[in-house]
Design an enzyme around this catalytic site. Structure first.
Site, short mmCIF file in Angstrom:
data_model
loop_
_atom_site.label_atom_id
_atom_site.label_comp_id
_atom_site.label_asym_id
_atom_site.label_seq_id
_atom_site.Cartn_x
_atom_site.Cartn_y
_atom_site.Cartn_z
N THR A 75 0.82 -1.21 0.00
CA THR A 75 0.00 0.00 0.00
C THR A 75 0.86 1.27 0.00
O THR A 75 1.95 1.27 0.58
CB THR A 75 -0.92 0.02 1.26
OG1 THR A 75 -1.46 1.34 1.41
CG2 THR A 75 -0.16 -0.31 2.53
N ASP A 76 0.34 2.32 -0.60
CA ASP A 76 1.05 3.62 -0.57
C ASP A 76 1.08 4.23 0.83
O ASP A 76 1.83 5.17 1.08
CB ASP A 76 0.40 4.61 -1.57
CG ASP A 76 -1.03 4.97 -1.22
OD1 ASP A 76 -1.62 4.36 -0.31
OD2 ASP A 76 -1.59 5.88 -1.87
N GLU A 77 0.26 3.67 1.75
CA GLU A 77 0.22 4.25 3.10
C GLU A 77 1.54 4.09 3.84
O GLU A 77 1.79 4.77 4.83
CB GLU A 77 -0.93 3.63 3.90
CG GLU A 77 -2.25 3.86 3.23
CD GLU A 77 -3.47 3.53 4.07
OE1 GLU A 77 -3.38 3.51 5.30
OE2 GLU A 77 -4.53 3.30 3.46
N LYS A 108 2.51 -3.21 7.17
CA LYS A 108 2.65 -3.44 5.73
C LYS A 108 4.06 -3.04 5.26
O LYS A 108 4.63 -3.68 4.37
CB LYS A 108 1.60 -2.64 4.95
CG LYS A 108 0.17 -3.12 5.12
CD LYS A 108 -0.09 -4.49 4.52
CE LYS A 108 -0.05 -4.47 3.00
NZ LYS A 108 -0.38 -5.81 2.44
P1 NAD Z 1 -9.71 -7.24 2.65
O1 NAD Z 1 -9.66 -6.89 4.09
O2 NAD Z 1 -10.95 -7.01 1.87
O3 NAD Z 1 -9.35 -8.80 2.47
C1 NAD Z 1 -8.34 -9.42 3.19
C2 NAD Z 1 -8.47 -10.92 3.00
O4 NAD Z 1 -7.39 -11.56 3.70
C3 NAD Z 1 -9.77 -11.50 3.59
O5 NAD Z 1 -10.33 -12.44 2.69
C4 NAD Z 1 -9.31 -12.19 4.87
O6 NAD Z 1 -10.11 -13.31 5.23
C5 NAD Z 1 -7.90 -12.62 4.48
N1 NAD Z 1 -7.04 -12.80 5.65
C6 NAD Z 1 -6.88 -11.94 6.71
N2 NAD Z 1 -6.03 -12.47 7.60
C7 NAD Z 1 -5.62 -13.67 7.09
C8 NAD Z 1 -4.74 -14.66 7.55
N3 NAD Z 1 -4.09 -14.56 8.73
N4 NAD Z 1 -4.53 -15.76 6.78
C9 NAD Z 1 -5.19 -15.89 5.59
N5 NAD Z 1 -6.05 -14.98 5.12
C10 NAD Z 1 -6.27 -13.88 5.86
O7 NAD Z 1 -8.46 -6.49 2.00
P2 NAD Z 1 -8.30 -5.84 0.55
O8 NAD Z 1 -8.82 -4.47 0.58
O9 NAD Z 1 -8.78 -6.80 -0.46
O10 NAD Z 1 -6.71 -5.72 0.48
C11 NAD Z 1 -5.94 -6.80 -0.04
C12 NAD Z 1 -4.48 -6.42 0.03
O11 NAD Z 1 -4.24 -5.24 -0.72
C13 NAD Z 1 -3.98 -6.12 1.44
O12 NAD Z 1 -2.69 -6.67 1.56
C14 NAD Z 1 -3.96 -4.61 1.51
O13 NAD Z 1 -2.98 -4.17 2.41
C15 NAD Z 1 -3.60 -4.26 0.08
N6 NAD Z 1 -4.08 -2.95 -0.39
C16 NAD Z 1 -5.38 -2.61 -0.27
C17 NAD Z 1 -5.82 -1.38 -0.76
C18 NAD Z 1 -7.28 -0.97 -0.67
O14 NAD Z 1 -7.61 0.16 -1.03
N7 NAD Z 1 -8.18 -1.83 -0.25
C19 NAD Z 1 -4.91 -0.50 -1.37
C20 NAD Z 1 -3.57 -0.88 -1.48
C21 NAD Z 1 -3.17 -2.12 -0.99
P1 TYD Z 2 -10.56 4.16 4.31
O1 TYD Z 2 -11.52 3.65 3.30
O2 TYD Z 2 -10.61 3.60 5.70
O3 TYD Z 2 -9.11 4.02 3.68
P2 TYD Z 2 -7.68 4.57 4.22
O4 TYD Z 2 -7.82 5.12 5.57
O5 TYD Z 2 -6.87 3.32 4.21
O6 TYD Z 2 -7.26 5.58 3.21
O7 TYD Z 2 -10.74 5.73 4.44
C1 TYD Z 2 -10.58 6.58 3.32
C2 TYD Z 2 -10.69 8.02 3.81
O8 TYD Z 2 -12.03 8.24 4.28
C3 TYD Z 2 -9.80 8.31 5.01
O9 TYD Z 2 -9.31 9.64 4.89
C4 TYD Z 2 -10.71 8.19 6.21
C5 TYD Z 2 -12.06 8.63 5.66
N1 TYD Z 2 -13.25 7.97 6.27
C6 TYD Z 2 -14.30 8.76 6.75
O10 TYD Z 2 -14.25 10.01 6.70
N2 TYD Z 2 -15.39 8.12 7.28
C7 TYD Z 2 -15.49 6.77 7.36
O11 TYD Z 2 -16.50 6.24 7.88
C8 TYD Z 2 -14.40 5.97 6.84
C9 TYD Z 2 -14.47 4.48 6.90
C10 TYD Z 2 -13.31 6.62 6.30
#
Ligand code: NAD
Ligand code: TYD
Length: 339
Positions: free
Chosen positions: A125-127, A157
């Protein structure tokens, strides 16, 4: 190719599985997922009809279980999505983030080394870069921006990314790492901004915006992320890092206002609530390297992606209503009631 996908029952993982099944019907796919609160077998219903798809319920931090799966499946490549992924939950319970995101990644890296130096991709993640100021639109995260994570989520991460790069350098493991901006699209768990707002607006409930809603995120439609990961997996340079972004910066308030317009709901549903501690101000990605080296660019613009996402949530109310009726209720109270 025999691909092992961790975290495939989550948001991005399941979208990636559908992307691969459609693009490479001859590939075989094994999904390993612990089915935590964020994992949902209902998201994989269509995948499970494919003859070349297999599912294992297992925790990536459980070394014995993971090694048994590698022994049985002998994958050519591993793409590692499984993680605890929500910043707000990492403020309530950091320990599980370290266990899953750090130890879980190490177990998978060890398994890849033990079973013949298997290709490994870490989905990051970019975070991990921390945040950028709101008044410097010229600044963006590049692959050489120093790490400065703000939350237990992003710190865990960052550790996982560094382990993957260290295994590549020291053990010559064929590993790559990507760091992506905020994703949105079908199957996203309704704890993240966009699905929280869609599902609550549809029920005419208040929309909790943290602080003043001025924090900025760079949004990428999930299918574009899947295409970027596929390109890195097949054509990326080993031991290297790639930033992936949508070139679609929006303040949270702007995102919610656009959603309300799309849904035909009034702005007085918005409720400003106490800010998230340590709340990152702005994320912005410079994805020049992805474009230059792998010819990748986002294809879906934000308005189109948001419309598609809203249509998906409207057409799949059973999927998210089921989630809202479970553990989610107590999470919502814990995260929002004290604000
Ligand atoms: P999500 O929370 O929707 O899904 C996570 C999945 O991992 C779930 O199916 C969960 O059951 C599984 N999981 C959790 N702990 C586990 C464990 N100990 N063993 C096996 N499986 C396990 O997450 P997402 O949003 O789909 O993100 C997927 C990946 O992408 C993550 O690594 C996250 O850091 C990265 N990512 C997400 C975003 C975003 O915007 N959602 C952006 C950049 C990177
Ligand atoms: P989120 O989807 O949790 O992603 P991230 O924090 O990983 O970027 O949140 C996106 C942005 O929205 C973040 O600045 C926090 C804000 N946010 C709210 O204002 N209200 C909410 O209920 C949630 C879940 C997030």
């Amino acid at each position: 190719m025999k691909l092992l996908v961790t975290g495939g029952a989550g948001f991005i993982g399941c979208n990636f599985i559908y992307y691969i099944l459609a693009k490479y019907p001859a590939d075989s796919l094994t999904c390993v997922d612990a089915l935590t609160y964020a994992g949902n077998l209902a998201s994989l219903e269509r995948a499970r009809e494919h003859a070349n798809f297999r599912f294992y319920k297992a925790d990536v931090a459980n070394r014995a279980a993971i090694f048994d799966i590698f022994e049985a499946e002998r994958p050519d490549a591993v793409i590692h999505f499984a993680a605890e992924s929500h910043v707000d939950r990492s403020l309530m319970d950091p320990g599980i983030f370290v266990r899953t995101n750090v130890l879980g990644t190490q177990v998978l890296l060890d398994a890849c080394r033990s079973f013949g130096n298997i290709r490994f991709h870490q989905v990051g993640t970019d975070e991990v870069y921390g945040d950028l100021p709101l008044d410097r639109p010229d600044l963006k995260f590049t692959e050489s921006t120093p790490l400065s994570p703000s939350s237990p989520y992003s710190a865990s991460k960052a550790a996982a990314d560094l382990l993957a790069l260290a295994y590549a350098r020291t053990f010559a493991l064929p590993a790559t790492v990507s760091r992506c901006s905020n994703n949105y699209g079908p199957y996203q768990f309704p704890e993240k901004l966009i699905p929280v707002m869609i599902t609550r607006a549809l029920a005419d409930e208040t929309l909790p915006i943290y602080g003043k809603g001025q924090n900025v995120r760079d949004w990428l439609y999930v299918e574009d992320h899947c295409a970027a990961l596929d390109a890195i997996l097949r054509r990326g340079s080993i031991g290297k890092l790639y930033n992936i972004g949508g070139n679609a910066e929006r303040s949270n308030l702007k995102v919610v206002q656009t959603l309300l317009r799309t849904l035909g709901k009034p702005e007085n549903l918005i409720q400003y609530v106490t800010d998230r501690p340590g709340h990152d101000l702005r994320y912005a990605i410079d994805a020049t390297k992805m474009r230059r080296e792998l010819d990748w660019e986002p294809r879906v613009d934000f308005d189109t992606g948001l419309r598609r996402t809203v249509e998906w949530y409207l057409a799949n109310a059973d999927w998210w209503r089921e989630i809202l009726s479970g553990e989610y209720k107590s999470y919502y109270v814990r995260n929002y009631d004290a604000r």
